[in-house]
Design an enzyme around this catalytic site. Sequence first.
Site, mmCIF file in Angstrom:
data_model
loop_
_atom_site.group_PDB
_atom_site.id
_atom_site.type_symbol
_atom_site.label_atom_id
_atom_site.label_comp_id
_atom_site.label_asym_id
_atom_site.label_seq_id
_atom_site.Cartn_x
_atom_site.Cartn_y
_atom_site.Cartn_z
ATOM 1 N N GLU A 179 5.914 4.102 1.278
ATOM 2 C CA GLU A 179 5.291 2.810 1.003
ATOM 3 C C GLU A 179 4.980 2.039 2.282
ATOM 4 O O GLU A 179 5.656 2.193 3.291
ATOM 5 C CB GLU A 179 6.259 1.968 0.153
ATOM 6 C CG GLU A 179 6.353 2.488 -1.272
ATOM 7 C CD GLU A 179 7.469 1.819 -2.051
ATOM 8 O OE1 GLU A 179 8.371 1.222 -1.437
ATOM 9 O OE2 GLU A 179 7.422 1.907 -3.285
ATOM 10 N N VAL A 180 3.936 1.214 2.176
ATOM 11 C CA VAL A 180 3.644 0.257 3.247
ATOM 12 C C VAL A 180 3.961 -1.122 2.662
ATOM 13 O O VAL A 180 3.512 -1.453 1.562
ATOM 14 C CB VAL A 180 2.164 0.319 3.679
ATOM 15 C CG1 VAL A 180 1.906 -0.635 4.836
ATOM 16 C CG2 VAL A 180 1.773 1.744 4.067
ATOM 17 N N ASP A 219 -11.327 9.741 13.086
ATOM 18 C CA ASP A 219 -11.464 9.265 11.695
ATOM 19 C C ASP A 219 -11.850 7.787 11.689
ATOM 20 O O ASP A 219 -11.235 6.978 10.995
ATOM 21 C CB ASP A 219 -10.154 9.507 10.936
ATOM 22 C CG ASP A 219 -10.364 9.492 9.419
ATOM 23 O OD1 ASP A 219 -11.528 9.392 8.977
ATOM 24 O OD2 ASP A 219 -9.363 9.569 8.682
ATOM 25 N N GLY A 253 0.841 -1.207 0.000
ATOM 26 C CA GLY A 253 0.000 0.000 0.000
ATOM 27 C C GLY A 253 0.865 1.241 0.000
ATOM 28 O O GLY A 253 2.088 1.176 0.102
ATOM 29 N N GLY A 311 1.153 4.902 1.914
ATOM 30 C CA GLY A 311 0.697 5.782 2.983
ATOM 31 C C GLY A 311 1.105 7.203 2.666
ATOM 32 O O GLY A 311 1.755 7.448 1.635
ATOM 33 N N GLU A 312 0.746 8.131 3.545
ATOM 34 C CA GLU A 312 1.060 9.532 3.275
ATOM 35 C C GLU A 312 2.565 9.769 3.215
ATOM 36 O O GLU A 312 3.049 10.603 2.467
ATOM 37 C CB GLU A 312 0.443 10.422 4.355
ATOM 38 C CG GLU A 312 0.491 11.889 3.984
ATOM 39 C CD GLU A 312 0.418 12.812 5.179
ATOM 40 O OE1 GLU A 312 0.205 12.324 6.302
ATOM 41 O OE2 GLU A 312 0.586 14.030 4.971
HETATM 42 P P1 AMP Z 1 -2.074 3.670 6.049
HETATM 43 O O1 AMP Z 1 -0.947 4.588 5.767
HETATM 44 O O2 AMP Z 1 -2.084 3.217 7.495
HETATM 45 O O3 AMP Z 1 -3.406 4.203 5.617
HETATM 46 O O4 AMP Z 1 -1.808 2.339 5.194
HETATM 47 C C1 AMP Z 1 -1.979 2.283 3.791
HETATM 48 C C2 AMP Z 1 -2.502 0.920 3.394
HETATM 49 O O5 AMP Z 1 -1.547 -0.080 3.729
HETATM 50 C C3 AMP Z 1 -3.789 0.506 4.125
HETATM 51 O O6 AMP Z 1 -4.918 0.963 3.471
HETATM 52 C C4 AMP Z 1 -3.699 -1.000 4.105
HETATM 53 O O7 AMP Z 1 -4.195 -1.515 2.900
HETATM 54 C C5 AMP Z 1 -2.208 -1.260 4.180
HETATM 55 N N1 AMP Z 1 -1.803 -1.535 5.566
HETATM 56 C C6 AMP Z 1 -1.449 -0.644 6.511
HETATM 57 N N2 AMP Z 1 -1.155 -1.260 7.665
HETATM 58 C C7 AMP Z 1 -1.310 -2.580 7.443
HETATM 59 C C8 AMP Z 1 -1.163 -3.760 8.260
HETATM 60 N N3 AMP Z 1 -0.788 -3.673 9.531
HETATM 61 N N4 AMP Z 1 -1.409 -4.958 7.710
HETATM 62 C C9 AMP Z 1 -1.805 -5.037 6.411
HETATM 63 N N5 AMP Z 1 -1.962 -3.978 5.609
HETATM 64 C C10 AMP Z 1 -1.728 -2.757 6.102
#
Ligand code: AMP
Length: 578
Positions: free
Chosen positions: A222-223, A334, A216, A218-219
Amino acid sequence: MAMLSAVSPATADNEAVFQAPLSASDAPPSPVTSIQAKDITRHTIALAWQAPERANGVILEYEVKYYEKDQNERSYRIIKTTSRHTDIKGLTALTSYVFHVRARTAAGYGDFSAPFEFMTNSVPAPIIGDGANSTVLLVSVVGSVVLLIILISAFVISRRRNKYSKAKQDADEEKHLHQGVRIYVDPFTYEDPNQAVREFAKEIDASCIKIEKVIGIGEFGEVCSGRLKMPGKREICVAIKTLKAGYTDKQRRDFLSEASIMGQFDHPNIIHLEGVVTKCKPVMIITEYMENGSLDAFLRKNDGRFTVIQLVGILRGIASGMKYLSDMSYVHRDVAARNILVNSNLVCKVSDFGMSRVLEDDPEAAYTTRGGKIPIRWTAPEAIAYRKFTSASDVWSYGIVMWEVMSYGERPYWDMSNQDVIKAIDEGYRLPPPMDCPVALHQLMLDCWQRERADRPKFGQIVNMLDKLIRNPSTLKRTGGKDYATRRSNPSLLEPGSPEPCPSAGTVDDWLRDIGMERYSDNFTAAGYTSPEGVVHMTQEDMARIGIAVATHQNKILSSVQGMLSQMQQMQGRMVPV
Ligand code: AMP
């Protein structure tokens, strides 16, 4: 008998999604208030405690949570026992341990006791021989006296240490405790927010982490998913949030604030922080891995595949996590299905704890006239109007999450504009029940959407309500049907002219039962009125024709029929007035 069940929060039992308490008692037991050490040796502490003052039911089990004082709470052990005492074995000599005990009844666990601290001894316990040999006896007696002196000194030292440690602990914890309840500390109240990171998040050596793939964005970067192998622990799957290169100091602080917040929480329905990497680049936040990703996408992918009990189990988990947060005085701001993560066991966990970023990086958040970004469709009117964010505004958002869950990820208020949503809510309209949604759940949503925030239920009440529904699945059978209207949110707010509840169930029989007129079920069936749609055009003459002769009964039924008709008309405009 004592059973060792968990060694760290990461392996602690996940709250069972479909766990249904056994008895009808609602309130969990009050906290255990006193723990004593009955015997202390080098490696064992024999603990005993009093039953909670208010058990509120039969106590099924006690849970003892303990950890080395210096290692803090993030690495704890749990022992479960059915008695009011247990021996804690395998401890390190001359080490302070902190203990908490809580009781469980059919209504669930009570709160943990306040911390009680005891220190193990420094010397082995004396062993007295059998007395057959006088030399051995003499040596034993002399040895025992020496040991006794040592023991007494150790005891005095340990008492002094304990006293000091307790005083220090009190001082340390004073700022985190509010009437015995741990409260959340805003990392931005620290002069140096890095200090908050050090206090609440464990530093992980980057060599323990294997990044596998990007899952994914994030702001801040990368995640990824990957693996974490800490020395002496088994390898686990983790999610790794990275801070992209070229960040400013402020971005680094904001990014790590999420870890400082998450690190303060310890609950099966809150995403668990494993630690942070700050000593080398990229800076990372490591959390438990949630195999099914975010709840909104997960629901959309699995449209129609779950039973109502499974959906209520999901809602129960989220409510339980939210109760924990509100007990800690943390306001999320949120709460939305996109910010809930789902693991492979369908356990849902609240996530997204960044500070300023919470609303900044939410694609749903829009700028309001008063400045600041707000996810309008999920937000309580007072929070939109004057930024009054409280646990009660989180309850409103939770009601929207309930609607998202029951509609398998439908967008709240569909394609209406934000301005139209604000206007409709202000005029008293509320989302109708999703298809096949049990009436009791829609009623709970409507309660969460009460205009007056004081009238909304608390998260604890929501958890209790959902537990009750899970215990009595028959209460979930009544649904609003596929395409017709719903019960109004509050009978006292019914408009004049519709004093009777409108039909809220899928059949004429259910509707008649709702209004206390089930005695006429056979009359309706015999006359061919089998669906609510069929009865909405009935007149007084029709009533008389099918054998309803009593005028007050005719009026009662007619009044409800009129209410039903008007609800059906409103449904064509999709929203429900309250
Ligand atoms: P976030 O920045 O927390 O919104 O994360 C972005 C995206 O990464 C989320 O919408 C999820 O799809 C994925 N993600 C974040 N944290 C996790 C996690 N602990 N396990 C699995 N996917 C995650």
